[in-house]
Design a protein around this motif. Structure first.
Motif, mmCIF file in Angstrom:
data_model
loop_
_atom_site.group_PDB
_atom_site.id
_atom_site.type_symbol
_atom_site.label_atom_id
_atom_site.label_comp_id
_atom_site.label_asym_id
_atom_site.label_seq_id
_atom_site.Cartn_x
_atom_site.Cartn_y
_atom_site.Cartn_z
ATOM 1 N N THR A 1 1.072 -1.252 -0.178
ATOM 2 C CA THR A 1 0.419 -0.015 0.195
ATOM 3 C C THR A 1 0.786 1.105 -0.055
ATOM 4 O O THR A 1 1.649 1.091 1.124
ATOM 5 C CB THR A 1 -0.721 0.375 1.057
ATOM 6 N N ILE A 2 0.408 2.189 -1.458
ATOM 7 C CA ILE A 2 1.376 3.360 -1.654
ATOM 8 C C ILE A 2 0.185 4.045 -0.814
ATOM 9 O O ILE A 2 0.024 5.066 -1.394
ATOM 10 C CB ILE A 2 1.898 3.439 -2.444
ATOM 11 N N TYR A 3 0.908 5.695 0.282
ATOM 12 C CA TYR A 3 0.431 6.807 0.479
ATOM 13 C C TYR A 3 0.684 8.048 -0.370
ATOM 14 O O TYR A 3 1.784 7.590 -0.444
ATOM 15 C CB TYR A 3 -0.035 7.461 1.495
ATOM 16 N N VAL A 4 0.492 8.939 -1.213
ATOM 17 C CA VAL A 4 0.900 9.831 -1.725
ATOM 18 C C VAL A 4 0.393 10.947 -1.243
ATOM 19 O O VAL A 4 -1.138 11.443 -0.970
ATOM 20 C CB VAL A 4 0.687 9.967 -3.511
ATOM 21 N N ASP A 5 0.737 12.047 -0.696
ATOM 22 C CA ASP A 5 0.773 13.484 -0.224
ATOM 23 C C ASP A 5 -0.509 13.504 1.544
ATOM 24 O O ASP A 5 -1.806 13.608 0.871
ATOM 25 C CB ASP A 5 0.489 14.308 -0.915
ATOM 26 N N PRO A 6 -0.246 12.412 2.226
ATOM 27 C CA PRO A 6 -1.283 11.883 2.880
ATOM 28 C C PRO A 6 -2.016 13.684 3.462
ATOM 29 O O PRO A 6 -1.064 14.763 4.294
ATOM 30 C CB PRO A 6 -1.297 10.916 4.195
ATOM 31 N N GLY B 1 -5.566 15.908 5.355
ATOM 32 C CA GLY B 1 -6.869 16.522 5.538
ATOM 33 C C GLY B 1 -6.889 15.544 6.099
ATOM 34 O O GLY B 1 -8.675 16.190 6.653
ATOM 35 N N GLY B 2 -6.333 14.953 6.809
ATOM 36 C CA GLY B 2 -6.869 14.348 8.299
ATOM 37 C C GLY B 2 -7.534 13.017 8.353
ATOM 38 O O GLY B 2 -7.450 12.378 7.197
ATOM 39 N N ALA B 3 -6.613 12.039 9.039
ATOM 40 C CA ALA B 3 -6.546 10.908 8.815
ATOM 41 C C ALA B 3 -8.067 10.364 8.790
ATOM 42 O O ALA B 3 -8.330 9.150 8.604
ATOM 43 C CB ALA B 3 -5.465 10.068 10.248
ATOM 44 N N GLU B 4 -9.040 10.889 9.133
ATOM 45 C CA GLU B 4 -10.562 9.888 8.879
ATOM 46 C C GLU B 4 -10.585 9.940 7.394
ATOM 47 O O GLU B 4 -10.796 8.573 6.598
ATOM 48 C CB GLU B 4 -11.623 10.845 9.460
ATOM 49 N N ASP C 1 2.127 17.262 5.923
ATOM 50 C CA ASP C 1 0.560 17.352 6.729
ATOM 51 C C ASP C 1 1.010 16.385 8.112
ATOM 52 O O ASP C 1 0.467 15.613 8.349
ATOM 53 C CB ASP C 1 -0.652 17.047 6.011
ATOM 54 N N PRO C 2 1.836 17.262 8.832
ATOM 55 C CA PRO C 2 2.179 16.344 9.700
ATOM 56 C C PRO C 2 0.572 16.263 11.167
ATOM 57 O O PRO C 2 1.249 14.695 11.972
ATOM 58 C CB PRO C 2 3.132 17.491 10.995
ATOM 59 N N LYS C 3 0.321 16.589 10.840
ATOM 60 C CA LYS C 3 -0.926 16.583 12.064
ATOM 61 C C LYS C 3 -1.895 15.019 11.086
ATOM 62 O O LYS C 3 -2.428 13.711 11.851
ATOM 63 C CB LYS C 3 -2.080 17.349 11.130
ATOM 64 N N THR C 4 -1.993 14.444 10.023
ATOM 65 C CA THR C 4 -3.000 13.702 9.572
ATOM 66 C C THR C 4 -1.477 12.953 9.584
ATOM 67 O O THR C 4 -2.407 11.681 10.047
ATOM 68 C CB THR C 4 -2.935 13.887 7.520
#
Length: 259
Positions: free
Chosen positions: A58-63, A65-68, A90-93
């Motif tokens: 699984t690859i996330y790109v530029d996560p 807007g919020g972990a939800e 986005d360190p918060k995400t």
């Protein structure tokens, strides 16, 4: 006693409803693209963020807007970050996502700004560099504004676009760019994600002309919210297919919560 039990049941129902509402944010349906090593699942998230699943990875790109927005998706094996701006890094995400075992592939400018807790997971790629990992290749390519200027919002060399090579397919992620020479010179791109939001990147016609130059098999317009709202992606599709009917322009809702 009966009233107490009823109240408890009502509160429990409200809690479950609230949990259900926050657990899975609305998002566009996933696509599947065939590769030599099984399907590549493309899950649009929001703006410039997309999640790929392929060959058990699984690859996330530029996560962002919020972990939800990522609820229900597998934990990432790789996280790609293109630039230092908050809609990409986005360190918060990141703090709300299960990224503890993920490899973070980033440009140096991002590495310098990431919280210290991620330093051991970071692999820095500069423009023109490549990394082979987990059965795929990650190539970092330039992304920048035109005309080139040191004070541009996206100066050349700071951020990365990426080309992923997996299962015999090449997947291009533009990041924040304009229709630069490096994008126009791309070859054998099977799937492309191309931005178009003024004044930060390029307009719809620039994006269409860039796509017509490198001729991907499939293109997703993404990252299309600018200062004046959402770009006209229908017009982008029309412009691309007027020039080349063979390019599969896939319009997806990258802003499901937008009104």
């Amino acid at each position: 006693m009966k009233s107490t039990l009823m109240l408890t049941a009502v509160l429990a129902a409200f809690a479950l409803q609230a949990q259900a509402q926050t657990a899975t944010a609305p998002r566009a349906a996933a696509d599947q693209i065939a590769t030599k090593q099984g399907p590549l699942t493309v899950q649009p998230i929001t703006h410039g963020s997309v999640v790929f699943t392929w060959n058990g990875k699984t690859i996330y790109v530029d996560p962002y807007g919020g972990a939800e927005a990522y609820a229900g998706l597998a934990a990432p094996d790789v996280v790609l970050i293109t630039d230092i701006h908050g809609d990409h890094m986005d360190p918060k995400t990141l703090a709300g996502l299960p990224v503890g075992k993920a490899l973070l592939v980033v440009p140096n400018a991002v590495a310098e700004k990431l919280p210290a807790e991620y330093k051991a997971q970071v692999r820095i790629l500069g423009n023109g560099q490549q990394l082979d990992t987990l059965g795929m290749r990650v190539s970092a390519i330039p992304m920048y504004n035109l005309p080139e200027a040191p004070d541009a919002m996206h100066p050349k060399g700071r951020g990365n676009g990426y080309v992923l090579t997996l299962g015999g397919k090449n997947v291009y992620l533009s990041g924040d760019t304009e229709d630069i020479a490096e994008m126009r010179a791309l070859k054998n791109i099977d799937v492309a994600f191309v931005c178009m939001n003024l004044p930060y990147t390029m307009d719809v016609q620039q994006a269409a002309q860039g796509v017509l130059a490198f001729k991907p098999g499939i293109v997703y317009p993404y990252h299309y919210r600018g200062q004046n709202g959402l770009s006209d992606v229908d017009n982008f599709k029309k412009a691309v297919n007027t020039g080349n009917k063979k390019i599969d322009v896939r319009l997806r809702n990258w802003y499901p919560a937008a009104k």
